[in-house]
Design a protein around this motif. Structure first.
Motif: not given
Length: 186
Positions: A176-186
């Motif tokens: 989740k943290a990785y995807l948020e860092k990549e610009g995904y809204e979780i």
């Protein structure tokens, strides 16, 4: 018989391809289907439908890794069967449980617009998993690709069930943290 030989049988439209696929992969495919469906008869139907789907799709496809190709077909077919039979309710299958565990990352069916994003998301998840150690990667893939139970993962990874749960929880948080860092809204 090797996978290349089986694929060649499919390309030659030789019906022995189905028999050879059945001999080599029925147990593997049944496990995938059973994890999604939690029903022996539905799992048999899914595996048989997989053989038909392989017959219909090879050619034009020429899979380099037959087991992965067949596994993907089985997962897709099993999930379709699950959705048809459980439109209004979710049974306690490994599929339903794994979906609920990932609900903080993704939920529901993608809209047509979101479908375009899924390929990119899939690549990002693969990138993330390549940064993890082999144990973490095996636990995560066992749970969310093969839909194995925590108990099964603990057995084949030689871990305690509590450890598997902890690894899954931490990996979901890290993802989740990785995807948020990549610009995904979780």
């Amino acid at each position: 018989m090797t996978d290349e030989m089986i694929v060649t049988l499919y390309w030659d439209r030789d019906e022995r391809a189905i028999d050879e696929t059945d001999k080599k992969y029925r147990k593997y495919l049944t496990r995938i289907a059973q994890n999604v469906l939690s029903d022996e008869e539905d799992a048999k139907e899914s595996v048989n439908d997989t053989f038909l789907a392989a017959w219909d799709s090879i050619p034009p496809n020429r899979p380099k890794n037959l087991s992965t190709y067949l596994g993907k077909l089985t997962r897709r077919i099993s999930i379709d069967i699950f959705r048809k039979k459980n439109r209004d309710k979710r049974k306690g299958s490994q599929y339903a449980l794994s979906l609920s565990e990932l609900s903080c990352i993704a939920s529901g069916e993608p809209s047509p617009h979101e479908k375009m994003e899924n390929e990119l998301l899939s690549k990002k998840i693969s990138e993330f998993l390549r940064t993890q150690d082999a144990r973490t990667r095996n636990v995560f893939i066992g749970r969310y690709y093969y839909l194995d139970s925590v108990k099964e993962i603990a057995r084949y990874c030689d871990m305690k069930e509590a450890t598997v749960k902890t690894v899954l929880h931490r990996t979901r948080l890290d993802l989740k943290a990785y995807l948020e860092k990549e610009g995904y809204e979780i």
